[in-house]
Design an enzyme around this catalytic site. Structure first.
Site, PDB file in Angstrom:
ATOM      1  N   SER A  87       0.795  -1.230   0.000  1.00  0.00           N
ATOM      2  CA  SER A  87       0.000   0.000   0.000  1.00  0.00           C
ATOM      3  C   SER A  87       0.827   1.280   0.000  1.00  0.00           C
ATOM      4  O   SER A  87       0.324   2.334  -0.373  1.00  0.00           O
ATOM      5  CB  SER A  87      -0.926   0.017   1.214  1.00  0.00           C
ATOM      6  OG  SER A  87      -1.774  -1.112   1.153  1.00  0.00           O
ATOM      7  N   VAL A  88       2.078   1.217   0.434  1.00  0.00           N
ATOM      8  CA  VAL A  88       2.864   2.463   0.464  1.00  0.00           C
ATOM      9  C   VAL A  88       3.025   3.019  -0.943  1.00  0.00           C
ATOM     10  O   VAL A  88       3.411   4.167  -1.109  1.00  0.00           O
ATOM     11  CB  VAL A  88       4.259   2.292   1.120  1.00  0.00           C
ATOM     12  CG1 VAL A  88       4.139   2.137   2.623  1.00  0.00           C
ATOM     13  CG2 VAL A  88       5.010   1.138   0.500  1.00  0.00           C
TER      14      VAL A  88
END
Lengths: 600, 396
Positions: free
Chosen positions: A311-312
């Protein structure tokens, strides 16, 4: 002389006068002998003396190296990270010790093995055996890296054939805190790892040479002259700040222990310059005592280990969406029912978020949301965005062992699931340092500057890879991630923070593992005039708490907050800072108990 | 015999002359004395320098050499008090003592470096050949005076002393001490030559001696080895040529003014016998060509001065004195030439010391004693000349 005319013997048998002719002859012989000797002396000593001097030099003159100190490595403020201290090596000439090169009439030296062993700190029998087993050699080390005082005690024994040699030992004052970045040298002071290896030539001193004269027993008579002076190595100033490095290492180590992670990495970058301010890994090792080093601690994971970012990466997916012009932060996306079928696979959210705008997609880290966007945009614009921010290529930091990571190749046919997963950070691999690079672009208003572990005198102009308006919008959205989304534990008192959490399933031999995660947080602060980018990765987190927002975000908060204060960065949330922090803490505490929320 | 009392009495007779030589009617040869003292001083310094590393203490050899020099000077003074005719009277005794020492050394000698040359006297190692050389010279001088006409006219006249010399040479070769044989041969042949042996006979004798010497050279393996080394010392520079090459290196290092006193590197175990036979090499390295030439000139001056003292004595009719002086001249000159020749590779290696310079007690004392004899010879001649002058003055 006047009265003597009788030089003939027969004429004057009983004469009183001496035989003058014979006397002259004798005199002539004398004169001849003297002139021959005088000629020969002149020839030997003055006229043709070069060959003799050369022969003499062959026997008397030796060339010795003069140790040159390796350059010191400093942090950006001049604190030493690697220094060379003078040491002595004790060496022996076994032939001489055992009397192998003596003439028949010379005595074999008597060796005090016991005293020698005691002063060397080696068992006398072992010393004796070593010398005997190399009895045909002219040079063996008996012991290296002795302190000058201890070496002097050995030399004081005056054992024939035992000598000393200057050398130096590399010492790392910050030990395990800086070792992955700084690296280390071997006994001969050649760089083996880290920047010691990368900048070996720069740091390496050039040994000098001096001419010395030795007597036949190999003892120094005099130092004749210096042939070439020793050139000490040049010093190397790194970009890291030892204070930040300590802080980062302490917090990371604690988090790794607390959460049972197998390892962790943290990279902190100065947004303004692209300099790496801190780069730490845990577990680490003490380079000053290498006897008990475990191999798995040696790796500089921040640059050598690649992982799926998860998700980063989403802020950049969003950036691609905004750049396309088809989306604004307010664009509403349908994520019901929290799961989406893509081909034969399913993309899932933690729960059903319903119809949410783009900002919420990011703050809630909705996989369904970004998948829809990706399928809408197509893989090309995503990959192009990732390439622009430096993924899939080295950062150019020059740190040895740096991996490039990997982006999937652009090709004609993409399956839908591949496109969708790319949006939430699967199917590509990055290093922590690359991730820091990507977030630095975001923090630096869309300007790409290569990262460096060295202190920069001149800040490179950089290349704009994202428009200011896109950056502003993404920054605003990622700030919301921290203020009200998954990254609330990344908050820093008095400073605004933007960032994104990540929690990725680890890949095992049979695909993704169910309960093994890589937890991450990447962000920057203060938001209005970003100064620091920090990326925190915790690998293989065990236990109940494995979310990036729970495990990695607090490390980010402590380290970045501390760093901002140490660097004297002006707080941008003066009044409410502390109060809001308390509120935030309460919220986090509640959330923690009720819903360990949202994947990543 | 010369009793101790006699010596003492003569010494006191002599003293006034010694004390005020210039005021007296006779005086000493201060040129010879001065040159000798200068060479002795230089030699002592060089021995001290060359031996600092090899003794148990740095001054081990220097102190001993200083004692030998002192003993030599005492011997010189004592000899100056003895009338020359005493030596002539006891010439046969000196021959017998010489031969006896050469025999004793073969049975009771101490072996050093493969040669039996020294008789251990407890406090001192006496080198028999050093005594024998001077003893032979004194004997031959007395013989030449006794049988002067015979020597000048008949073969037998000089064959007889040559037989004696042959015996002594045989004993010396048994030690072996070839160098001493050569020097003794040079001295005696020179004396006979100046005594007036017919040239034809002398040439025959020369040929015999040269053939003999070459024969000796070729009969012994180690001498052939030395000869090879002499021809090309660099061929086996770490074996038989080691010493000579090290010596040559020392000369080469010396250049004009040398490395400076005490700065020789070759003396630091590279050059064997640096303080004895090869002391000149160390001097040359430390004091340069200038130093080695100065020493050569001073030594040859001493030798030539002896020759001139002999010549003046012969003119004054003092034949025994003259022959002794000639013999000493050749002993010293010959030994200097051979030693330096060996040092610089002009002659094959043999164990000969450099007179007045090399370390060694026997050589030192005997050479000083010889200088004492020369001074006495010159002193007696000057006395004679003064007497003559006075007589002529009174006759007028």
């Amino acid at each position: 002389m006047k009265n003597n005319k009788n030089t003939d013997v027969r004429k004057k048998k009983t004469g009183m006068a001496p035989y003058m002719g014979r006397l002259y002859l004798i005199f002539a012989v004398f004169a001849f002998a003297v002139s021959i000797i005088g000629w020969k002396l002149s020839d030997l000593q003055v006229v043709n003396n070069e060959r003799l001097q050369g022969e003499g030099d062959k026997r008397q003159v030796r060339y010795e190296t003069v140790a040159a100190h390796r350059g010191i490595i400093l942090d950006r403020n001049g604190r030493p990270l690697a220094v060379s201290t003078p040491m002595m090596a004790i060496w022996a000439n076994p032939k001489e010790m055992l009397g192998k090169n003596l003439k028949p009439d010379e005595d074999v030296p008597v060796i005090d093995w016991h005293g020698l062993g005691r002063q060397l700190g080696i068992k006398p029998e072992d010393v004796r055996q070593k010398v005997h087993s190399y009895s045909s050699k002219g040079f063996i080390y008996l012991r290296r890296q002795m302190t000058p005082a201890k070496a002097a005690a050995v030399l004081d024994l005056d054992v024939p054939g035992v000598y000393s040699r200057e050398e130096s030992k590399r010492y790392y004052p910050a030990g395990e805190v800086t070792t992955h970045l700084v690296g280390f040298t071997n006994l001969d002071e050649k760089g083996q790892e880290g920047l010691e290896l990368a900048y070996d030539e720069w740091l390496d001193g050039k040994e000098g040479e001096r001419r010395i004269i030795k007597d036949r027993r190999n003892r120094l008579v005099k130092e004749a002259e210096t042939i070439s002076g020793a050139e000490p190595g040049k010093e190397l100033m790194l970009s890291i700040d030892l204070r930040l490095q300590y802080l980062a290492y302490r917090e990371l180590k604690q988090a790794v222990q607390q959460h049972g992670a197998r390892s962790g990495s943290l990279v902190m970058v100065d947004v303004k310059t692209g300099e790496i301010l801190a780069l730490v890994n845990s577990p680490s090792f003490n380079p000053n005592n290498r006897k008990s080093i475990k191999p798995e601690t040696l790796r500089n994971r921040a640059v050598t280990d690649i992982f799926e970012p998860g998700s980063v990466i989403k802020p950049f997916t969003i950036a691609a969406a905004l750049e396309s012009g088809r989306y604004t932060p307010g664009t509403v996306i349908e994520t019901s029912p929290g799961v989406m079928r893509v081909g034969r696979n399913y993309v899932r959210d933690v729960r059903n978020y319903g119809r949410i705008d783009l900002t919420t997609v990011l703050t809630k880290s909705s996989n369904v949301g970004v998948s829809r966007i990706a399928l809408d945009l197509g893989p090309g614009s995503l990959l192009e965005m990732f390439e622009r921010i430096g993924l899939g290529a080295t950062t150019g930091s020059g740190i040895p062992g740096e991996q490039t990571g990997g982006l999937p190749l652009m090709r004609e046919r993409w399956s839908k699931i591949e496109t969708a997963t790319l949006a939430f950070g699967y199917g590509l691999s990055v290093t922590p340092l690359q991730l820091a690079q990507a977030y630095t672009v975001l923090a630096a208003d869309g300007i790409y500057r290569p990262l460096t572990p060295l202190k920069r005198d001149v800040v490179p102009q950089g290349v704009r890879v994202m428009s200011s308006s896109v950056v502003d919008q993404v920054t605003e959205m990622t700030t919301r991630v921290v203020t009200q989304g998954t990254g609330r534990r990344a908050k820093i008192p008095s400073y605004s923070v933007a960032g994104k959490t990540g929690t990725v399933k680890k890949v095992g031999q049979q695909g993704y593992l169910d309960n093994r995660y890589v937890a991450s947080f990447a962000g920057f602060a203060p938001v209005k005039d970003p100064r620091i980018v920090t990326v925190v990765i915790l690998d293989d987190v065990g236990g109940k708490n494995y979310y990036g927002g729970v495990v990695a975000a607090p490390v980010f908060s402590k380290v970045t907050g501390g760093a901002l204060r140490i660097l004297g960065v002006k707080p941008d949330e003066v009044a409410q800072g502390s109060q809001r922090n308390i509120v935030a803490k309460n919220i986090v505490a509640k959330n923690n108990v009720t819903v360990p929320n949202g994947k990543g | 015999m010369v009793s101790l009392q006699n010596i003492f009495r003569r010494f006191s007779d002599f003293r006034p002359t010694w004390g005020q030589p210039l005021k007296n009617d006779a005086e000493l040869d201060f040129w010879l004395l001065g040159a000798t003292l200068a060479v002795l001083s230089l030699g002592l310094v060089m021995v001290a320098s060359a031996s600092t590393e090899i003794g148990s203490t740095p001054l081990y050899y220097a102190i001993r050499q200083a004692i030998y020099v002192a003993a030599g000077l005492i011997a010189m003074i004592v000899v100056m008090t003895i009338e020359l005719q005493e030596w002539q009277r006891f010439s046969t005794v000196s021959l017998l003592v010489s031969i006896a020492l050469l025999v004793i050394v073969l049975f009771m000698g101490r072996e050093i470096n493969g040669s039996v040359r020294w008789i251990n006297l407890g406090f001192f190692n006496l080198q028999a050949s050093e005594v024998a050389k001077l003893g032979m010279v004194v004997y031959i001088a007395a013989y030449l005076v006794r049988r002067r006409d015979e020597v000048r006219s008949q073969w037998w006249g000089f064959i007889k002393p040559m037989l004696v010399l042959g015996g002594a040479a045989a004993l010396l070769l048994a030690e072996p001490d070839f160098g001493a044989v050569v020097v003794l041969l040079v001295a005696v042949l020179g004396m006979i030559f100046l005594a007036g042996v017919p040239l034809m006979q002398y040439l025959v004798l020369m040929v015999v001696c040269v053939v003999g010497v070459i024969g000796i050279l070729l009969t012994q393996a180690y001498r052939i080895e030395r000869l090879k080394t002499y021809l090309d010392p660099w061929a086996d520079q770490f074996g038989s040529g080691y010493q000579l090459t090290q010596s040559l290196i020392a000369f080469g290092k010396g250049e004009w003014l040398g490395q400076g006193l005490g700065n020789s590197i070759q003396k630091l175990f590279y050059l064997p016998e640096a303080h004895t036979d090869f002391v000149l090499a160390v001097l040359a390295e430390e004091l340069g060509l200038v130093g080695s030439l100065v020493l050569l000139v001073m030594l040859m001056f001493i030798s030539l001065r002896a020759l001139s003292i002999g010549h003046l004595a012969e003119r004054a009719g003092q034949f025994f004195a003259a022959y002794v002086a000639y013999g000493i001249s050749f002993l010293i000159g010959g030994q200097v030439v051979v030693n330096i020749g060996v040092n610089i590779g002009l002659l094959p290696t043999k164990g000969l010391t450099l007179p007045f310079v090399s370390y060694g007690g026997s050589s030192m004392v005997m050479n000083c004693l010889a200088i004492g004899l020369l001074l006495r010879i010159d002193y007696e001649r000057r006395c004679l000349m003064k007497q003559k002058q006075r007589r002529e003055a009174s006759n007028d």
